[in-house]
Each structure stands twice: as C-alpha cells, then as structure tokens.
Design a protein around this motif. Structure first.
Motif, PDB file in Angstrom:
ATOM      1  N   ARG A  65      -2.940 -10.570   0.326  1.00 20.66           N
ATOM      2  CA  ARG A  65      -3.459 -11.275  -0.598  1.00 20.66           C
ATOM      3  C   ARG A  65      -4.601 -10.196  -1.237  1.00 20.66           C
ATOM      4  NH1 ARG A  65      -4.811 -17.194   1.956  1.00 20.66           N
ATOM      5  NH2 ARG A  65      -2.950 -18.051   1.389  1.00 20.66           N
ATOM      6  N   PHE A  66      -5.329  -9.647  -0.530  1.00 23.73           N
ATOM      7  CA  PHE A  66      -6.339  -8.426  -1.282  1.00 23.73           C
ATOM      8  C   PHE A  66      -5.732  -7.499  -1.918  1.00 23.73           C
ATOM      9  CE2 PHE A  66      -9.012  -4.782  -0.517  1.00 23.73           C
ATOM     10  CZ  PHE A  66     -10.356  -5.458  -0.934  1.00 23.73           C
ATOM     11  N   GLU A  93       1.028  -1.105  -0.217  1.00 21.60           N
ATOM     12  CA  GLU A  93      -0.038   0.108   0.119  1.00 21.60           C
ATOM     13  C   GLU A  93       0.865   1.386  -0.094  1.00 21.60           C
ATOM     14  OE1 GLU A  93      -2.255  -2.940   2.859  1.00 21.60           O
ATOM     15  OE2 GLU A  93      -0.008  -2.445   2.317  1.00 21.60           O
ATOM     16  N   LEU A  94       1.895   1.089   0.828  1.00 19.78           N
ATOM     17  CA  LEU A  94       3.045   2.452   0.832  1.00 19.78           C
ATOM     18  C   LEU A  94       3.709   2.647  -0.141  1.00 19.78           C
ATOM     19  CD1 LEU A  94       3.534   4.537   2.691  1.00 19.78           C
ATOM     20  CD2 LEU A  94       5.213   3.288   3.730  1.00 19.78           C
ATOM     21  N   ASN A 146      -6.342 -10.104   3.592  1.00 14.61           N
ATOM     22  CA  ASN A 146      -6.353  -8.782   4.590  1.00 14.61           C
ATOM     23  C   ASN A 146      -7.284  -7.695   4.436  1.00 14.61           C
ATOM     24  OD1 ASN A 146      -4.484  -8.670   2.241  1.00 14.61           O
ATOM     25  ND2 ASN A 146      -3.996  -6.587   2.997  1.00 14.61           N
ATOM     26  N   ASP A 147      -8.612  -8.419   4.280  1.00 19.95           N
ATOM     27  CA  ASP A 147      -9.438  -7.137   3.793  1.00 19.95           C
ATOM     28  C   ASP A 147     -10.142  -6.656   4.920  1.00 19.95           C
ATOM     29  OD1 ASP A 147     -11.122  -9.439   4.894  1.00 19.95           O
ATOM     30  OD2 ASP A 147     -11.347 -10.240   2.805  1.00 19.95           O
ATOM     31  N   ASN A 148     -11.349  -5.931   4.783  1.00 21.66           N
ATOM     32  CA  ASN A 148     -11.961  -5.327   5.999  1.00 21.66           C
ATOM     33  C   ASN A 148     -12.720  -6.194   6.918  1.00 21.66           C
ATOM     34  OD1 ASN A 148     -11.062  -2.669   5.225  1.00 21.66           O
ATOM     35  ND2 ASN A 148     -12.988  -2.232   4.134  1.00 21.66           N
ATOM     36  N   TYR A 149     -12.679  -7.553   6.351  1.00 20.81           N
ATOM     37  CA  TYR A 149     -13.340  -8.479   7.397  1.00 20.81           C
ATOM     38  C   TYR A 149     -12.433  -8.984   8.281  1.00 20.81           C
ATOM     39  CZ  TYR A 149     -17.113  -8.682   3.644  1.00 20.81           C
ATOM     40  OH  TYR A 149     -18.129  -8.251   2.686  1.00 20.81           O
ATOM     41  N   GLN A 208      -4.739  -4.498   9.151  1.00 19.33           N
ATOM     42  CA  GLN A 208      -5.715  -5.497   9.307  1.00 19.33           C
ATOM     43  C   GLN A 208      -4.673  -7.027   9.468  1.00 19.33           C
ATOM     44  OE1 GLN A 208      -8.400  -2.948   8.529  1.00 19.33           O
ATOM     45  NE2 GLN A 208      -9.024  -4.975   8.947  1.00 19.33           N
ATOM     46  N   ARG A 209      -5.424  -7.992  10.072  1.00 14.90           N
ATOM     47  CA  ARG A 209      -4.797  -9.357  10.308  1.00 14.90           C
ATOM     48  C   ARG A 209      -4.195  -9.730   8.609  1.00 14.90           C
ATOM     49  NH1 ARG A 209      -7.577 -13.774  13.294  1.00 14.90           N
ATOM     50  NH2 ARG A 209      -9.171 -13.500  11.731  1.00 14.90           N
ATOM     51  N   PHE A 210      -3.023 -10.369   8.547  1.00 20.61           N
ATOM     52  CA  PHE A 210      -2.333 -10.685   7.313  1.00 20.61           C
ATOM     53  C   PHE A 210      -1.919  -9.405   6.473  1.00 20.61           C
ATOM     54  CE2 PHE A 210      -5.990 -13.857   7.961  1.00 20.61           C
ATOM     55  CZ  PHE A 210      -5.159 -14.645   8.675  1.00 20.61           C
ATOM     56  N   SER A 211      -1.922  -8.311   6.922  1.00 23.56           N
ATOM     57  CA  SER A 211      -1.253  -7.211   6.206  1.00 23.56           C
ATOM     58  C   SER A 211       0.187  -7.497   6.004  1.00 23.56           C
ATOM     59  CB  SER A 211      -1.384  -5.848   7.110  1.00 23.56           C
ATOM     60  OG  SER A 211      -0.686  -4.928   6.422  1.00 23.56           O
TER      61      SER A 211
END
Length: 353
Positions: A215-216, A26-27, A242-245, A262-265
């Motif tokens: 993965r997301f 993301e960064l 690593n989605d919003n869920y 998020q978890r799995f980030s």
C-alpha cells in the motif's frame, strides 16, 4: 480452432510477466538502463530464441523501455496503464512487437486504437496484480469481438493451469494463453522453494483479492493465497502499510544488492530470501488447485500442447497429472528436521484443519 504459436513463437504458451527475480513494485520501478541490458544479455546466454520483457506502466519506465528498444527484443508487454500510438509506432521502428495486457473491454479498445500487435485479456481469476473485475470467460469473447478482423492476436490470462484451460481459451476465440502460477512451480523459476511447495497445498477457495500488500508504494489489487498470516491481517485498515513503521520480516538479494522486506511488502520471495517466510505474500491464481507438482518448464509446455491436442482430437482422461487432495499438507516444510518438529511447523504455517 487454430492451434499453434503467435507472433513468430513456436507454441501458444506465454509466460506471464512476473518481473526480474519475480519482482514487486519497487524492483519493477527500477527504471535502470544498465540493469535492463544486463538482464537481457543474461537471458541471451541461455537461449538463442527470441524473447520479450514485461513492464508496469504505473511507474516511470523511460530508461527501461529505451534499453528494450536498443536491444531489439522480440516483444514488449505492457500493463496497468496506457501505451499510446506514438510509443507503439516507436517500438515498431525497432522491430519490437507490443503486447498490451488489459482487464476490460475499454482498455482493450484503447490498445486497439494504439495499434498494438497483441492483447492479453486478463480475467479477474488471475494471480498477482489484477486490473479488472470481469471473469475470463466473459472478457475474452468481448475483446475478441472488439478486435474483429484486425491482425491483433488475443491471449487469455487468468487461472489457466492445465490443458483444459488452454482449450477453453481457444474455444473463446483466443489464439494463445498466458500462464503464471503454473510456471512458478517449475525447476527453473527463481522463486523460493518454500513458495513453490506452498502452491501444492492450496486450492481455488483459498485465494483472495486484496490491497493489503504494498500500500505504501502502490495501492493496487492482487490475488494471493490466504495464508494464516493473511487471514490474521486481511481486515487491516488502510493506514496499515508496508512503511518503515513495520518490522522487517526478511531480506532478499536483487541485482547483487541486499534489500530488506517490511511486513506487508508485495515482494515475492526469491531463492535468496531469508526471514519469516510464512509472513510474506504468495501470489497465486484461482487455478492453483490444479498445480500438483514441481517439474521443468519444458514439461509444463509439453503437457499443455500435448494435452490440448488430445482434447481437440477426442475426449481423453490420460493426459493430466495425478490431482492433489484438497488440504493435503503432507509435504515436508523444511529439510533436516525431525518428523514431529516438521509436522508441528507445517500445521502452524499452513493452518491445517
């Protein structure tokens, strides 16, 4: 064997790109002209020597590349995609040398055709994002042969954590080495102290190649430490992302802005990170077993250079720091806690046997 720097730099030790703030996808994908210029200017406040920047081609990088060109950095390192001849030619117009990291001979041949100045041959042993499946000792000579007598430097990357790895790379035909994990365990690295300390407790058998993280955003292989958290989740099906869920496991500050993790980030923890640190990814190469202490970055470079010279000049057993014992988890996990409490948390976090 030629010993020394490449591309006008003093030594043959290259810092493997880990992004601003030890960045995740993301960064890295921020593609922001002003942010890139600020990062460059902040670096210039600390050194008057030439330096470069690394980017991932998987994402849109037009603004980032423009800032690098306008600021006339010494070099631009690209990875995970093609950087065609027209872009290499444009970089050269600005006086920017192009370093292309690859994980296969075919990718190296494309970089050669594009006219790059340097190729980083990344072996599958490397930490972080790994593009290829071939070991360093098999890949480097093949790429060296592909380069032939062209004026393109070849750099070896992957599991090089001490002077012996440096000398091996030179013997394989490389002119330099790119080092990542060893530089995370330095005083200057912006990694969280927890991350640095964990590197001292794991060995080559305790890393794994996986696509569990990020993965997301970007389904790509990475090599990381097999922490207890990873061992619990490594077999998770592809829809686990690593989605919003996913629950929030922590927060970090990047470019003066707070970001939730998020978890799995796939975002590595920096000095500002708070939360469940034991649930976050720890990238590391197979050479992590050779990382024994946290020292200034200059000391790492000195050890590499002096140690390599000693090996080349003759056998020596006195140039390496004291090795750590496998599964030695005696370091304190957190300061300010009682001995029994610390011991209990260390066992839970590091999964002592």
């Amino acid at each position: 064997m030629k010993f020394g720097g490449i591309l006008g730099f003093d030594t043959g030790i290259m810092l493997a790109p880990m992004g601003v703030d030890i960045a995740g996808p993301e960064l890295v994908a921020v593609n922001n002209y002003e942010v890139t210029v600020k990062a460059i200017n902040d670096t210039r406040k600390l050194t008057n020597k030439p330096f470069g920047a690394g980017i991932l081609l998987e994402f849109e990088q037009t603004n980032t590349i423009r800032a690098i060109f306008d600021q006339k950095l010494a070099c631009l390192q690209v990875f995970w995609g093609d950087f065609p001849k027209e872009m290499v030619d444009e970089a050269h117009k600005y006086g920017v040398k192009v370093i292309h990291q690859v994980g296969s001979v075919k990718a190296a041949e494309r970089a050669i055709a594009a006219g790059v100045d340097c190729i980083v041959a990344q072996g599958s042993e490397a930490g972080g994002h790994v593009a290829g499946t071939v070991s360093l000792t098999a890949l480097v000579p093949r790429i060296v042969d592909a380069v032939g007598n062209r004026k393109i430097a070849v750099v070896a990357a992957g599991s090089i954590a001490d002077p012996r790895g440096y000398v091996v790379a030179l013997a394989l035909g490389a002119q330099s080495v790119a080092v990542g994990t060893r530089f995370i365990a330095t005083k200057e690295a912006y990694a969280h102290d927890y991350y640095k300390q964990q590197l001292l407790h794991y060995n080559e058998e305790q890393t794994d190649r996986t696509d569990l993280y990020e993965r997301f955003n970007w389904k790509a292989d990475v090599r990381c430490i097999r922490t207890p958290f990873y061992e619990r989740w490594k077999g998770a099906p592809d829809f686990v992302q690593n989605d919003n869920y996913q629950p929030i496991v922590g927060k970090s500050i990047f470019f003066e802005k707070e970001a939730v993790l998020q978890r799995f980030s796939g975002q590595v923890m920096n000095r500002t990170t708070t939360g469940n640190l034991e649930d976050m990814v720890l990238y590391a190469e197979q050479g992590v077993g050779l990382v024994n202490d946290i020292v200034p970055a200059a000391e790492v470079v000195r050890r590499f250079v002096d140690g390599a010279k000693a090996i080349i000049q003759g056998p020596s057993k006195n140039y390496l720091p004291k090795p750590k014992k496998d599964n030695d988890h005696s370091e304190v996990c957190e300061q300010g806690k009682g001995e029994k409490e610390v011991e209990k948390e260390c066992v839970e976090t590091i999964h002592c046997e």
